[in-house]
Design an enzyme around this catalytic site. Structure first.
Site, PDB file in Angstrom:
ATOM      1  N   SER B  63       0.855  -1.188   0.000  1.00 42.94           N
ATOM      2  CA  SER B  63       0.000   0.000   0.000  1.00 42.94           C
ATOM      3  C   SER B  63       0.894   1.241   0.000  1.00 42.94           C
ATOM      4  CB  SER B  63      -0.889   0.018   1.246  1.00 42.94           C
ATOM      5  OG  SER B  63      -1.605  -1.184   1.380  1.00 42.94           O
ATOM      6  N   HIS B  68       1.431  15.673  -2.359  1.00 44.52           N
ATOM      7  CA  HIS B  68       2.123  16.731  -3.097  1.00 44.52           C
ATOM      8  C   HIS B  68       1.461  18.033  -2.671  1.00 44.52           C
ATOM      9  CE1 HIS B  68       3.774  13.528  -5.559  1.00 44.52           C
ATOM     10  NE2 HIS B  68       2.551  13.085  -5.761  1.00 44.52           N
ATOM     11  N   CYS B  83      -4.651  -2.036   0.668  1.00 42.20           N
ATOM     12  CA  CYS B  83      -5.165  -3.309   0.165  1.00 42.20           C
ATOM     13  C   CYS B  83      -5.597  -4.169   1.339  1.00 42.20           C
ATOM     14  CB  CYS B  83      -4.123  -4.024  -0.677  1.00 42.20           C
ATOM     15  SG  CYS B  83      -2.792  -4.714   0.260  1.00 42.20           S
TER      16      CYS B  83
END
Lengths: 121, 121
Positions: B63, B68, B83
């Site tokens: 995972s 950003h 996941c």
């Protein structure tokens, strides 16, 4: 319609499972993809899991490429985030699809930072 | 409907801009978020750009969490991929929203590996 960045989510189905479990192949595939589309790599993190599966992440200037693989399902979930015109994400997606030999790829495109682009656009 | 993983795309608007430009704050925020939801961090890559902005990526077992930032727009684009039941992505999203003091967050949820889950489910 343009946002600050394009985020592509790649559902890579029916890949070559041998490639998906090969850490060095995945590392080189992501790096070659980044280089081929003019992206500047600033960092990386790659890991192989037991009994199988690889996670790989490339940090690119204000962007990234990531992949998580399930060799046993011939499946990889990748994503390509590209801000501005730093590189060409759709071309990167096509290269990655080809490298992993995905016979059934699906690509979801999400525009990021939409209303903000309107403010500065 | 369950897939192999949940991918949350976080549009974090109206954040505290000072926090978004603070590399060490961002690093600690992501790590604390991962720890708070029981995620196992296996790698990291953090970078500060000139004149502003930070990119941060945590690799977690199969995972990842990435961010950003655009301090000048009080905006951050984050994503949380989780996941299976390795950790609680929606709780992680709420924590990250609070840490960055986003007053206008939007969260897009994408199920990954859907048809594959049907095969093995």
């Amino acid at each position: 319609m343009n946002g600050l960045g394009i985020h592509l989510l790649l559902e890579l189905k029916e890949c070559n499972p041998k490639l998906l479990n090969d850490l060095e192949f995945i590392r080189q595939a992501l790096k070659d993809t980044a280089n081929d589309v003019g992206a500047t790599v600033v960092g990386e993190s790659f890991h192989r899991f037991s009994p199988q599966g690889v996670t790989g992440i490339l940090a690119i200037a204000e962007s990234h490429i990531s992949i998580h693989t399930w060799p046993e399902l011939e499946y990889a979930a990748a994503d390509i985030f590209a801000c501005g015109s730093t590189f060409r994400p759709k071309e990167a997606a096509e290269i990655l699809v080809a490298k992993l030999e995905s016979r059934s790829p699906e690509i979801i495109e999400v525009q990021r930072g939409m209303t903000l682009q309107a403010i500065i656009g």
